[in-house]
Motif scaffolding. Sequence first.
Motif, PDB file in Angstrom:
ATOM      1  N   VAL A 240      15.142  17.919   8.558  1.00 13.88           N
ATOM      2  CA  VAL A 240      14.619  17.199   7.361  1.00 13.88           C
ATOM      3  C   VAL A 240      13.420  17.927   6.621  1.00 13.88           C
ATOM      4  CG1 VAL A 240      15.069  15.005   8.621  1.00 13.88           C
ATOM      5  CG2 VAL A 240      12.690  16.005   8.681  1.00 13.88           C
ATOM      6  N   SER A 241      13.536  17.580   5.126  1.00 13.41           N
ATOM      7  CA  SER A 241      12.513  18.291   4.449  1.00 13.41           C
ATOM      8  C   SER A 241      11.076  17.268   4.354  1.00 13.41           C
ATOM      9  CB  SER A 241      12.944  18.665   3.041  1.00 13.41           C
ATOM     10  OG  SER A 241      11.978  18.784   2.116  1.00 13.41           O
ATOM     11  N   LEU A 242      10.041  17.939   4.639  1.00 11.91           N
ATOM     12  CA  LEU A 242       8.975  17.052   4.424  1.00 11.91           C
ATOM     13  C   LEU A 242       8.627  16.462   3.135  1.00 11.91           C
ATOM     14  CD1 LEU A 242       6.378  19.113   6.773  1.00 11.91           C
ATOM     15  CD2 LEU A 242       7.789  17.052   7.373  1.00 11.91           C
ATOM     16  N   ALA A 243       9.319  17.253   2.322  1.00 12.06           N
ATOM     17  CA  ALA A 243       9.188  16.682   1.059  1.00 12.06           C
ATOM     18  C   ALA A 243       9.854  15.250   0.719  1.00 12.06           C
ATOM     19  CB  ALA A 243       9.693  17.589  -0.221  1.00 12.06           C
ATOM     20  N   ASP A 244      10.592  14.799   1.834  1.00 11.36           N
ATOM     21  CA  ASP A 244      11.058  13.512   1.718  1.00 11.36           C
ATOM     22  C   ASP A 244      10.213  12.376   2.027  1.00 11.36           C
ATOM     23  OD1 ASP A 244      13.732  14.295   1.043  1.00 11.36           O
ATOM     24  OD2 ASP A 244      14.178  14.828   3.134  1.00 11.36           O
ATOM     25  N   PHE A 245       9.097  12.781   2.626  1.00  7.78           N
ATOM     26  CA  PHE A 245       8.176  11.961   3.185  1.00  7.78           C
ATOM     27  C   PHE A 245       6.585  12.025   2.421  1.00  7.78           C
ATOM     28  CE2 PHE A 245      10.842  13.441   6.672  1.00  7.78           C
ATOM     29  CZ  PHE A 245      11.352  12.211   7.009  1.00  7.78           C
ATOM     30  N   ASN A 246       6.702  12.490   1.266  1.00  9.71           N
ATOM     31  CA  ASN A 246       5.551  12.789   0.588  1.00  9.71           C
ATOM     32  C   ASN A 246       4.551  11.321   0.351  1.00  9.71           C
ATOM     33  OD1 ASN A 246       5.246  15.485   0.102  1.00  9.71           O
ATOM     34  ND2 ASN A 246       6.535  15.615  -1.676  1.00  9.71           N
ATOM     35  N   MET A 247       5.439  10.561   0.243  1.00 12.36           N
ATOM     36  CA  MET A 247       4.660   9.260  -0.104  1.00 12.36           C
ATOM     37  C   MET A 247       5.742   8.153   0.480  1.00 12.36           C
ATOM     38  SD  MET A 247       3.404   7.337  -3.624  1.00 12.36           S
ATOM     39  CE  MET A 247       5.311   7.183  -4.056  1.00 12.36           C
ATOM     40  N   VAL A 248       5.145   6.987   1.157  1.00 18.51           N
ATOM     41  CA  VAL A 248       5.941   5.894   1.363  1.00 18.51           C
ATOM     42  C   VAL A 248       5.359   4.575   0.944  1.00 18.51           C
ATOM     43  CG1 VAL A 248       7.140   6.978   3.519  1.00 18.51           C
ATOM     44  CG2 VAL A 248       4.924   5.620   3.858  1.00 18.51           C
ATOM     45  N   HIS A 249       6.078   3.623   0.426  1.00 17.59           N
ATOM     46  CA  HIS A 249       5.483   2.300   0.120  1.00 17.59           C
ATOM     47  C   HIS A 249       5.679   1.294   1.443  1.00 17.59           C
ATOM     48  CE1 HIS A 249       6.775  -1.715  -1.416  1.00 17.59           C
ATOM     49  NE2 HIS A 249       5.332  -1.682  -1.659  1.00 17.59           N
ATOM     50  N   VAL A 250       4.582   0.639   1.933  1.00 23.17           N
ATOM     51  CA  VAL A 250       4.607  -0.146   2.866  1.00 23.17           C
ATOM     52  C   VAL A 250       4.214  -1.660   2.595  1.00 23.17           C
ATOM     53  CG1 VAL A 250       3.568  -0.582   5.269  1.00 23.17           C
ATOM     54  CG2 VAL A 250       3.866   1.796   4.565  1.00 23.17           C
ATOM     55  N   ALA A 251       5.047  -2.608   3.015  1.00 24.93           N
ATOM     56  CA  ALA A 251       4.556  -3.875   2.710  1.00 24.93           C
ATOM     57  C   ALA A 251       4.437  -4.548   3.997  1.00 24.93           C
ATOM     58  CB  ALA A 251       5.688  -4.611   2.162  1.00 24.93           C
ATOM     59  N   TYR A 252       3.056  -5.187   4.247  1.00 29.27           N
ATOM     60  CA  TYR A 252       2.526  -5.813   5.328  1.00 29.27           C
ATOM     61  C   TYR A 252       1.937  -7.225   5.083  1.00 29.27           C
ATOM     62  CZ  TYR A 252      -2.098  -3.951   4.028  1.00 29.27           C
ATOM     63  OH  TYR A 252      -3.307  -3.624   3.320  1.00 29.27           O
ATOM     64  N   PRO A 253       1.987  -7.891   6.046  1.00 26.19           N
ATOM     65  CA  PRO A 253       1.259  -9.283   5.882  1.00 26.19           C
ATOM     66  C   PRO A 253      -0.129  -9.350   6.063  1.00 26.19           C
ATOM     67  CG  PRO A 253       2.172  -9.230   8.099  1.00 26.19           C
ATOM     68  CD  PRO A 253       2.549  -7.845   7.438  1.00 26.19           C
ATOM     69  N   THR A 254      -0.892 -10.138   4.932  1.00 33.30           N
ATOM     70  CA  THR A 254      -2.331 -10.487   5.096  1.00 33.30           C
ATOM     71  C   THR A 254      -2.434 -11.753   4.893  1.00 33.30           C
ATOM     72  OG1 THR A 254      -4.465  -9.588   4.422  1.00 33.30           O
ATOM     73  CG2 THR A 254      -2.657  -9.873   2.815  1.00 33.30           C
TER      74      THR A 254
ATOM     75  N   VAL B 282       0.803  -1.125  -0.095  1.00 33.14           N
ATOM     76  CA  VAL B 282      -0.200   0.037   0.105  1.00 33.14           C
ATOM     77  C   VAL B 282       0.971   1.283  -0.098  1.00 33.14           C
ATOM     78  CG1 VAL B 282      -0.117   0.165   2.474  1.00 33.14           C
ATOM     79  CG2 VAL B 282      -2.094   1.235   1.210  1.00 33.14           C
ATOM     80  N   PHE B 283       0.444   2.324  -0.694  1.00 30.21           N
ATOM     81  CA  PHE B 283       0.907   3.515  -0.598  1.00 30.21           C
ATOM     82  C   PHE B 283       0.529   4.407   0.409  1.00 30.21           C
ATOM     83  CE2 PHE B 283       2.462   1.749  -4.802  1.00 30.21           C
ATOM     84  CZ  PHE B 283       3.926   1.880  -4.626  1.00 30.21           C
ATOM     85  N   LEU B 284       1.154   5.021   1.177  1.00 23.89           N
ATOM     86  CA  LEU B 284       0.512   6.205   2.061  1.00 23.89           C
ATOM     87  C   LEU B 284       1.107   7.492   1.884  1.00 23.89           C
ATOM     88  CD1 LEU B 284       1.008   4.152   5.533  1.00 23.89           C
ATOM     89  CD2 LEU B 284      -0.982   4.214   3.874  1.00 23.89           C
ATOM     90  N   PHE B 285       0.433   8.358   1.950  1.00 26.37           N
ATOM     91  CA  PHE B 285       0.664   9.841   1.764  1.00 26.37           C
ATOM     92  C   PHE B 285       0.543  10.602   2.950  1.00 26.37           C
ATOM     93  CE2 PHE B 285      -1.334   7.718  -1.886  1.00 26.37           C
ATOM     94  CZ  PHE B 285      -0.479   7.976  -2.915  1.00 26.37           C
ATOM     95  N   LEU B 286       1.577  11.556   3.109  1.00 24.58           N
ATOM     96  CA  LEU B 286       1.775  12.830   3.953  1.00 24.58           C
ATOM     97  C   LEU B 286       0.634  13.410   4.121  1.00 24.58           C
ATOM     98  CD1 LEU B 286       3.725  13.644   6.234  1.00 24.58           C
ATOM     99  CD2 LEU B 286       4.429  15.245   4.520  1.00 24.58           C
ATOM    100  N   VAL B 287      -0.014  13.495   5.358  1.00 24.86           N
ATOM    101  CA  VAL B 287      -1.149  14.675   5.471  1.00 24.86           C
ATOM    102  C   VAL B 287      -0.645  15.369   6.550  1.00 24.86           C
ATOM    103  CG1 VAL B 287      -3.075  13.072   4.577  1.00 24.86           C
ATOM    104  CG2 VAL B 287      -2.330  12.905   6.894  1.00 24.86           C
ATOM    105  N   LYS B 288      -1.561  16.444   6.990  1.00 23.19           N
ATOM    106  CA  LYS B 288      -1.048  17.526   7.866  1.00 23.19           C
ATOM    107  C   LYS B 288      -0.911  16.705   9.388  1.00 23.19           C
ATOM    108  CE  LYS B 288      -2.408  22.082  10.099  1.00 23.19           C
ATOM    109  NZ  LYS B 288      -3.444  23.007  10.078  1.00 23.19           N
TER     110      LYS B 288
END
Length: 453
Positions: free
Chosen positions: A290-304, A254-260
Amino acid sequence: MVSCRSYYDLVFDYHTALNAGNYKKAQTELERSKFLKKKRNKILLNLELGKAFHLQQLYDSSNYFFNQADLLMDDRTVVADVSASVLVNEAITRYKGEDVERVLIHYYKALNYLYLNEDDDALVEAKRINLRLAELGDKQLMDGKRYKSDAFAHTLQGFVYERLNDYNNAFIAYRNAYELYEKNTSLQYLGTVLPLQLQKDLINSAHKSGFYTDRDYYCDKFKMPFASVKDTAKNELLFIWENGLSPIKQQQDVFLFLVKGVGGDLMFADKAGTINIPVILPQDKNKKDVSLADFNMVHVAYPTYVDVPLFYTGLNISSNNSTYAPALAENVTFISHENLKERFLKEMTLTVSRLVLKKIAEAELKKENELAGALLGITGALTEKADTRNWQSLPSEISYTRIPVNKGSNTLYLKFNAVNGQSYSDTLVYKAQHRLNIINYISLQHLPPVLLR
């Protein structure tokens, strides 16, 4: 670096041998697996080998491996593993076992001891299930945690007490099991409905203990006249049916995006807004570092969990012109899903926090060396992998019934209903040696799991 293949893929030949009923080959596949020989997978290897030897009816050998797994599960030296899970991921730490796995190891050890006629040791293992559940509950401190008691564990204790002719404690065990169902107005508990056989066992154990007031109370509560459920058999077979395979773990991305965020910290969410993960920055870091631009989006791998569809949907057992149908007592698939669901937020937060720490390290290294920072980022992405390990030879469901038998040889005729609309038959010849005989019949047949690709 860790393999991108799931645990199911890595031991696929083992699964193939299991499904074909070739248990010796399954054992061989486990013993030759390079993946399972790694130190971090020792618990998993011992669990799978314990089941493989159980299937071969080599009960001493089975308990040898289960005891090894049991000892490793109690090992407290996991500091290094916790550090690794924070810095890299769970997939490279020592496997500790899912909650339901840490419980059912005692179920199999108890069965092994019963087959070996070591009834007192079987009782110890049945009691240890509740101790293990209490330990897990204290350790996790999860509000609303559902899997902190197990009705089937109490029922299993009742079986063993009966085997020892201790009907007083058998009644207490069956009552403890029933009370877990009674707390729910629909008499359902962790994916199972109150088994009819448990109601009968509660009534009969009260009668045999001389608790006639309790007997009459439960007869009235269950609307069962005592004469209609009275146990008159001199010898019985407690038939436990293990059906199918428990779910397997697969990686979900899943891709997670930085919010406020709040107070300078970060908040990540998926597009649908169903996942919201807060991340607190380390005390020595702030927006200036750190620049918040570095965290605009993160890719997360999790088990299901992915279910392994059942092939058999029901079983009828014929003996002495009567028919018996095992009732579901433990829904392993349901409990597995609940366990994973309960800790989802905790593990997702840990994963996202780890990714943020990696991003910070990458950004700081780039200030000194652009290439080195880029390489660190690539390495971080490659090592992100969900932990897809689990004890995959566990059944999907455990059901049971009682069958009156004669002392000596008995023939049972088994008729299975399958999802394809057909029925399949088997004949089981069983030699009764005790007043209460206990066996587990295992059906590993299943449909192919619908894997995530």
